[in-house]
Write an enzyme that holds these catalytic residues in place. Structure first.
Site, PDB file in Angstrom:
ATOM      1  N   ILE A 470      -1.369  -2.790   2.999  1.00  0.00           N
ATOM      2  CA  ILE A 470      -1.855  -3.316   4.279  1.00  0.00           C
ATOM      3  C   ILE A 470      -3.082  -2.533   4.764  1.00  0.00           C
ATOM      4  CG2 ILE A 470       0.345  -4.327   4.947  1.00  0.00           C
ATOM      5  CD1 ILE A 470       1.029  -1.834   6.514  1.00  0.00           C
ATOM      6  N   ALA A 514       5.296   4.555  -0.048  1.00  0.00           N
ATOM      7  CA  ALA A 514       4.862   5.600  -0.990  1.00  0.00           C
ATOM      8  C   ALA A 514       6.080   6.205  -1.677  1.00  0.00           C
ATOM      9  CB  ALA A 514       4.065   6.672  -0.254  1.00  0.00           C
ATOM     10  N   ILE A 634       1.796  15.282  -0.243  1.00  0.00           N
ATOM     11  CA  ILE A 634       0.703  14.358   0.074  1.00  0.00           C
ATOM     12  C   ILE A 634       0.079  13.893  -1.244  1.00  0.00           C
ATOM     13  CG2 ILE A 634      -1.525  14.106   1.248  1.00  0.00           C
ATOM     14  CD1 ILE A 634       0.965  14.393   3.130  1.00  0.00           C
ATOM     15  N   LEU A 635       0.192  12.605  -1.514  1.00  0.00           N
ATOM     16  CA  LEU A 635      -0.272  12.069  -2.790  1.00  0.00           C
ATOM     17  C   LEU A 635      -1.785  12.024  -2.862  1.00  0.00           C
ATOM     18  CD1 LEU A 635       2.272   9.138  -3.021  1.00  0.00           C
ATOM     19  CD2 LEU A 635       2.191  11.123  -4.540  1.00  0.00           C
ATOM     20  N   THR A 639      -6.702   9.233   1.585  1.00  0.00           N
ATOM     21  CA  THR A 639      -6.082   8.053   2.206  1.00  0.00           C
ATOM     22  C   THR A 639      -5.048   8.484   3.252  1.00  0.00           C
ATOM     23  OG1 THR A 639      -4.552   7.936   0.337  1.00  0.00           O
ATOM     24  CG2 THR A 639      -6.459   6.472   0.263  1.00  0.00           C
ATOM     25  N   LYS A 706       7.266  11.751   1.564  1.00  0.00           N
ATOM     26  CA  LYS A 706       7.918  11.316   2.809  1.00  0.00           C
ATOM     27  C   LYS A 706       7.229  10.144   3.496  1.00  0.00           C
ATOM     28  CE  LYS A 706      10.313  15.456   4.497  1.00  0.00           C
ATOM     29  NZ  LYS A 706      10.239  16.453   5.574  1.00  0.00           N
ATOM     30  N   GLU A 710       3.133   6.271   9.740  1.00  0.00           N
ATOM     31  CA  GLU A 710       3.418   6.151  11.165  1.00  0.00           C
ATOM     32  C   GLU A 710       3.392   7.459  11.947  1.00  0.00           C
ATOM     33  OE1 GLU A 710       6.733   3.707   9.840  1.00  0.00           O
ATOM     34  OE2 GLU A 710       6.269   2.341  11.463  1.00  0.00           O
TER      35      GLU A 710
HETATM   36 MO1  MOS Z   1       5.309  -0.668  10.349  1.00  0.00          MO
HETATM   37  S1  MOS Z   1       5.943  -1.081  12.285  1.00  0.00           S
HETATM   38  O1  MOS Z   1       6.634   0.057   9.722  1.00  0.00           O
HETATM   39  O2  MOS Z   1       4.906  -2.117   9.673  1.00  0.00           O
END
Ligand code: MOS
Length: 743
Positions: A470, A514, A634-635, A639, A706, A710
């Protein structure tokens, strides 16, 4: 995995970057077909009531208009006798479009005009005349708190508020107390790409659907269940998504409309929402929350109560974990939580980036700041005093928690030790400077995911899973993991996603991709390694015959004897010498649930913000944000940093700009456009510094991933509100903190 890596942990450029900047990347509405026609949606003008008459004659009479779909001509669908499928649907009676003359919320889609061109469809849509009989509606949460009641049913991932100890008694006895109520309105999803679906119709009655979604399998099963189609008849794709932060978790109504029209008209149909219509479906719910915290003079917490009331629709109970963070983050024996809903005449709210945590941590972290001033203890010090190495609600230790390092590193980078504690003490003429901080916390979960991998005789590896990218970087990090595991150069690896025929992956949401898809990709590539090694042993006179897989390594497209690296064979040659065209595997990783069960799994962040407030004008500028994030391995720091920066920008937006304003007279979100729905522009964003504090974690998954989608936003609004208090001495408990609230 060894510490020496070629690609993992490196700031690899996006592998899909070229396609995106050149326009090669096609989004849902970019697809075309012979005879493609266009659907334009007509939205209801009242919030509640009944359609008395819907006059479509003028529109239908235009040449080139194929049909105007309304509740009067859309017959009952498969939906009525089959189970409705939507992986992210909250409990309730899911809304059925174009099936009734009843209007349940403002901007409810009530007609679809389908025509040969977009312009014609749009014009014809303006000719549809609707008369209504309006009923009284309720859209005001704070005026209807007496209607609050517990949520009905369950949603995946929803945690029941949990009490422990004796809050009332402990709160009474606590020498220092703070109680405060916080509020924020709705926020609507506004990714760059608006929701769109292009449905290609074939003579055999099958369809190919390009949809804006966070899960092609969800799109597919939704279509199958609503329209009663078999899986073979429905192919769904979303190879590129122009931003989605929860809005693509549920199928949105343009998908229903486009499929309906394509099946009925036996034509290919495209339907795209307008920017205004982006305000006609789910949103971050309107929430009022109250925190009550009692502490000892030394700052240790004795009692926390966190209660929240959110709005939902009349037909579904959208729920999120708002209050639960208050029982987990800090060490405290007496905790009370409650979470209730008020049904209103709006559409159902929807997950939006760090749903629940963005809201609940705003309340908790502002309340902690308020308490720090009452105690006369530095806000950062107060967090340190109450630091917890276990999740008090679950009574489990964290699989890893480097939050203390986050506090230290972010505070050092920010220069927190230079802060003068008194509000309004960092004043320069009419410019007030303020420093504030907050903690962020989010889940580190995994969801089911599978991956397939195919190694071909030309030396290329193709890996695929029905997940999504996304904008987060899924293509890139999966390519890195695959290339690393099989020891191939990056450009020899292709990762495929956004195609429902690929192996199962759950929705791309909750910062789980991930970790979940990454584990599946790694496992698939490990299986390919094993197969190639066993093929290498089959070659006549093979020196590998005597070795075990632990004694070899895969690097640079070659299989090496680790002890004697002068002995190697090209992977391509293994294929040729064994007359093998392809090696193909599918992985289904099974997490070690019994090991995982013993731990709480979370990501954390420490956010520090500096604001400058113009005392005469009330204008706030967020001049600096430093965020240190602990999110396992952290991959790709490039990004990942973009994810955190995006979260911080959204945090600034939520703190200062963003709100969908309800006009209760009309029961409608009135600022449903980019002119009046304010978001920050480049001029509003200043210094942002992101620090990753890496954690080693062998509980969450083998690679210790992890997820960072978000965590970046959580705590940012609180850090800014706290900085504004430090600057001005004004405690604003209602977001967004617009200048009128500061004057
Ligand atoms: Mo996000 S609210 O986990 O698409």
């Amino acid at each position: 995995m060894s510490n020496q890596t070629t690609y993992i942990g490196k700031p690899v450029n996006r592998v899909d970057g070229y396609a995106k900047v050149t326009g090669d990347a096609k989004y849902a509405a970019d697809h075309d077909a012979k005879g493609l026609c266009y659907g334009v949606i007509v939205s209801a003008g009242i919030a509640k009531g009944k359609i008395l008459h819907i006059d479509t004659d003028a529109a239908t009479q235009l040449e080139g208009v194929f049909k105007v779909f309304t509740h009067e001509n859309v017959s009952g669908l498969a939906w009525f006798n089959r189970s409705y499928k939507d992986m992210d649907a909250p409990p309730g009676k899911h809304f059925r479009y174009l099936q009734t003359d009843i209007v349940t919320y403002s901007q409810q889609p009530v007609a679809l005009v389908v025509a040969a061109t977009f312009e014609l469809a749009r014009y014809a849509a303006t000719l549809v005349r609707i008369t209504y009989e309006a009923d009284a509606h309720v859209t005001n949460l704070t005026g209807n708190l007496d209607q609050a009641r517990p949520p009905k049913g369950k949603k995946t991932g929803f945690k029941k508020p949990a009490n422990r100890g004796k809050f009332e008694k402990a709160f009474q006895a606590a020498p220092v107390k703070t109680t405060a109520t916080y509020y924020h309105g709705a926020e609507h999803h506004n990714p760059m790409e608006m929701h769109a679906s292009t449905v290609l119709y074939y003579k055999d009655g099958s369809i190919t659907v390009y949809d804006k979604t966070q899960g092609v399998l969800n799109t597919q099963s939704y279509i199958k269940s609503v329209f009663g189609l078999s899986g073979k008849k429905v192919r769904t794709f979303a190879p590129f998504v122009g931003g989605a932060f929860g809005s693509g978790l549920r199928p949105q109504y343009q998908l229903f409309m486009a499929v309906l029209a394509a099946l009925e008209l036996k034509r290919s149909v495209k339907v795209m929402m307008t920017r205004q219509q982006m305000f006609s479906f789910g949103f971050r719910p309107i929430t009022q929350q109250t925190l009550a915290i009692g502490a000892m003079e030394d700052g240790s917490l004795e009692a926390i109560s966190h209660s929240a009331v959110s709005g939902t629709s009349r037909f579904e109970d959208y729920v999120e974990n708002i209050v639960n963070w208050s029982g987990s983050l800090y060490h405290c024996r007496n905790v009370k939580q409650s979470y209730e809903l008020v049904s209103m005449d709006t559409f159902t709210p929807l997950d939006m980036r760090a749903p629940g945590a963005v809201t609940g941590m705003f309340g908790l972290e502002c309340a902690m700041d308020e308490l720090s001033y009452q105690l006369n203890i530095d806000p950062l010090e107060l967090r340190r005093i109450n630091y917890s190495v276990e999740d008090g609600s679950m009574k489990k230790p964290y699989s890893s928690k480097a939050l203390m390092d986050c506090y230290e590193q972010a505070a050092a980078a920010f220069g927190w030790s230079e802060r003068s504690p008194q509000p309004r003490s960092m004043k320069n003429g009419h410019l007030l400077t303020g420093w504030g901080m907050a903690t962020g916390m989010w889940d580190a979960n995994t969801v089911p995911a599978r991956a397939k991998a195919v190694f071909t005789a030309d030396g290329r590896l193709t890996v695929g899973s029905a997940t999504a990218d996304i904008g987060t970087g899924t293509y890139t990090i999966m390519t890195q993991i695959a290339a690393e595991t099989l020891g191939l150069p990056l450009d020899q690896v292709t990762f495929q996603l956004g195609d429902a025929s690929l192996p199962f992956a759950y929705l791309e949401g909750g910062s789980t991709t991930a970790a979940s898809v990454g584990t599946a990709v790694q496992q698939a590539c490990v299986q390919i390694r094993e197969r190639l090694f066993s093929l290498a042993k089959d070659i006549p006179d093979s020196p590998f015959r005597e070795l075990t897989i632990e004694q070899v390594s895969f690097e640079d497209g070659k299989l090496f004897m680790t002890e004697t690296p002068a002995n190697f064979i090209h992977l391509k040659d293994i294929m040729t010498l064994t007359d093998t065209n392809e090696v193909k595997v599918t992985s289904t990783p099974l997490p070690n649930i019994f090991k995982q069960m013993k731990y709480a799994k979370n990501t954390h962040a420490a956010v520090f913000a500096e604001v400058q407030v113009d005392e005469e004008l009330g204008v706030v500028k967020v001049t600096r944000v430093v965020s240190a994030v602990a999110a396992g391995r952290i991959l790709n720091p490039k990004t990942a940093r973009s994810q955190i920066m995006g979260g911080i920008v959204w945090g600034i937006s939520g703190a200062l700009y963003e709100e969908s304003v309800l006009d209760h007279q009309f029961g409608r979100f009135i600022n449903h456009n980019y002119a009046e729905y304010h978001i920050p522009v480049n001029l509003d964003i200043h210094n942002i510094e992101v620090i990753f504090v890496e954690e080693k974690d062998d509980v969450v998954n083998p690679m210790g991933i992890k997820g960072v989608g978000e965590i970046g936003q959580v705590g940012v609004a609180a850090a800014i509100a706290n900085a504004i208090y430090h600057a001005t001495g004004k405690r604003i408990r209602e977001l967004p903190i617009t200048l009128d609230k500061l004057l």
